[in-house]
Design a protein around this motif. Sequence first.
Motif, PDB file in Angstrom:
ATOM      1  N   MET A   1      39.289  59.466  45.213  1.00 40.03           N
ATOM      2  CA  MET A   1      38.983  59.477  43.795  1.00 40.03           C
ATOM      3  C   MET A   1      39.615  58.279  43.077  1.00 40.03           C
ATOM      4  O   MET A   1      39.003  57.713  42.193  1.00 40.03           O
ATOM      5  N   ILE A   2      40.826  57.909  43.467  1.00 39.62           N
ATOM      6  CA  ILE A   2      41.496  56.786  42.808  1.00 39.62           C
ATOM      7  C   ILE A   2      40.716  55.491  43.025  1.00 39.62           C
ATOM      8  O   ILE A   2      40.736  54.591  42.179  1.00 39.62           O
ATOM      9  N   GLU A   3      39.991  55.401  44.127  1.00 37.04           N
ATOM     10  CA  GLU A   3      39.163  54.223  44.379  1.00 37.04           C
ATOM     11  C   GLU A   3      38.097  54.075  43.300  1.00 37.04           C
ATOM     12  O   GLU A   3      37.832  52.973  42.825  1.00 37.04           O
ATOM     13  N   LYS A   4      37.508  55.188  42.900  1.00 39.21           N
ATOM     14  CA  LYS A   4      36.492  55.157  41.845  1.00 39.21           C
ATOM     15  C   LYS A   4      37.106  54.776  40.498  1.00 39.21           C
ATOM     16  O   LYS A   4      36.474  54.109  39.687  1.00 39.21           O
ATOM     17  N   VAL A   5      38.338  55.219  40.281  1.00 40.69           N
ATOM     18  CA  VAL A   5      39.049  54.860  39.048  1.00 40.69           C
ATOM     19  C   VAL A   5      39.202  53.344  38.961  1.00 40.69           C
ATOM     20  O   VAL A   5      38.897  52.732  37.925  1.00 40.69           O
ATOM     21  N   ILE A   6      39.664  52.739  40.039  1.00 42.77           N
ATOM     22  CA  ILE A   6      39.886  51.293  40.044  1.00 42.77           C
ATOM     23  C   ILE A   6      38.562  50.540  39.948  1.00 42.77           C
ATOM     24  O   ILE A   6      38.456  49.518  39.258  1.00 42.77           O
ATOM     25  N   GLU A   7      37.549  51.057  40.601  1.00 46.62           N
ATOM     26  CA  GLU A   7      36.219  50.445  40.508  1.00 46.62           C
ATOM     27  C   GLU A   7      35.727  50.446  39.051  1.00 46.62           C
ATOM     28  O   GLU A   7      35.233  49.438  38.549  1.00 46.62           O
ATOM     29  N   GLU A   8      35.897  51.555  38.383  1.00 45.94           N
ATOM     30  CA  GLU A   8      35.483  51.665  36.974  1.00 45.94           C
ATOM     31  C   GLU A   8      36.355  50.777  36.079  1.00 45.94           C
ATOM     32  O   GLU A   8      35.856  50.124  35.162  1.00 45.94           O
ATOM     33  N   TYR A   9      37.640  50.757  36.338  1.00 47.56           N
ATOM     34  CA  TYR A   9      38.559  49.900  35.593  1.00 47.56           C
ATOM     35  C   TYR A   9      38.099  48.445  35.674  1.00 47.56           C
ATOM     36  O   TYR A   9      37.972  47.768  34.658  1.00 47.56           O
ATOM     37  N   ASN A  10      37.834  47.980  36.884  1.00 45.31           N
ATOM     38  CA  ASN A  10      37.414  46.593  37.076  1.00 45.31           C
ATOM     39  C   ASN A  10      36.065  46.316  36.424  1.00 45.31           C
ATOM     40  O   ASN A  10      35.828  45.216  35.921  1.00 45.31           O
ATOM     41  N   ARG A  11      35.212  47.304  36.418  1.00 43.09           N
ATOM     42  CA  ARG A  11      33.896  47.134  35.793  1.00 43.09           C
ATOM     43  C   ARG A  11      34.031  46.746  34.321  1.00 43.09           C
ATOM     44  O   ARG A  11      33.261  45.953  33.799  1.00 43.09           O
ATOM     45  N   TYR A  12      35.016  47.309  33.657  1.00 38.12           N
ATOM     46  CA  TYR A  12      35.202  47.054  32.230  1.00 38.12           C
ATOM     47  C   TYR A  12      36.265  45.994  31.919  1.00 38.12           C
ATOM     48  O   TYR A  12      36.288  45.470  30.805  1.00 38.12           O
ATOM     49  N   ARG A  13      37.144  45.688  32.843  1.00 38.17           N
ATOM     50  CA  ARG A  13      38.260  44.785  32.543  1.00 38.17           C
ATOM     51  C   ARG A  13      38.129  43.382  33.126  1.00 38.17           C
ATOM     52  O   ARG A  13      38.719  42.452  32.626  1.00 38.17           O
ATOM     53  N   VAL A  14      37.415  43.231  34.227  1.00 39.02           N
ATOM     54  CA  VAL A  14      37.235  41.899  34.821  1.00 39.02           C
ATOM     55  C   VAL A  14      36.346  41.090  33.875  1.00 39.02           C
ATOM     56  O   VAL A  14      35.365  41.623  33.377  1.00 39.02           O
ATOM     57  N   PRO A  15      36.622  39.853  33.535  1.00 42.25           N
ATOM     58  CA  PRO A  15      37.583  38.958  34.153  1.00 42.25           C
ATOM     59  C   PRO A  15      38.962  38.949  33.496  1.00 42.25           C
ATOM     60  O   PRO A  15      39.854  38.260  33.970  1.00 42.25           O
ATOM     61  N   GLU A  16      39.145  39.686  32.376  1.00 43.99           N
ATOM     62  CA  GLU A  16      40.457  39.653  31.710  1.00 43.99           C
ATOM     63  C   GLU A  16      41.564  40.186  32.605  1.00 43.99           C
ATOM     64  O   GLU A  16      42.657  39.643  32.637  1.00 43.99           O
ATOM     65  N   ALA A  17      41.314  41.272  33.270  1.00 41.36           N
ATOM     66  CA  ALA A  17      42.296  41.878  34.173  1.00 41.36           C
ATOM     67  C   ALA A  17      41.550  42.358  35.412  1.00 41.36           C
ATOM     68  O   ALA A  17      40.355  42.653  35.358  1.00 41.36           O
ATOM     69  N   GLU A  18      42.283  42.452  36.508  1.00 42.10           N
ATOM     70  CA  GLU A  18      41.691  42.920  37.763  1.00 42.10           C
ATOM     71  C   GLU A  18      42.728  43.752  38.500  1.00 42.10           C
ATOM     72  O   GLU A  18      43.911  43.439  38.465  1.00 42.10           O
ATOM     73  N   ALA A  19      42.281  44.817  39.132  1.00 44.38           N
ATOM     74  CA  ALA A  19      43.191  45.688  39.864  1.00 44.38           C
ATOM     75  C   ALA A  19      42.646  45.976  41.262  1.00 44.38           C
ATOM     76  O   ALA A  19      41.433  46.027  41.465  1.00 44.38           O
ATOM     77  N   LYS A  20      43.584  46.133  42.215  1.00 44.66           N
ATOM     78  CA  LYS A  20      43.229  46.495  43.594  1.00 44.66           C
ATOM     79  C   LYS A  20      44.275  47.470  44.121  1.00 44.66           C
ATOM     80  O   LYS A  20      45.470  47.287  43.870  1.00 44.66           O
TER      81      LYS A  20
END
Length: 84
Positions: A1-20
Amino acid sequence: MIEKVIEEYNRYRVPEAEAKIIGKEENEVKIWIKVPCRTCGLYDYVEDILYFMEEFGLKGRIVETKEMENETGNEFIVRIKIKD
């Protein structure tokens, strides 16, 4: 589930911020995060991960934020404890 969280986070935050995700245990996750600059609201970007977790029914708290030793000064490792 946390993988989907990070995927969604990156969808809205990249290119300003990126998480892995760089590490995962039963109740804890380690996340690498890159932000635009050290003074550009680092904790806002980090805390946003907690808000995205809530959208997926997860609760968490930040237990450590550690700056990576590199030239950019805008990459961090964040440890988040996942609560039941």
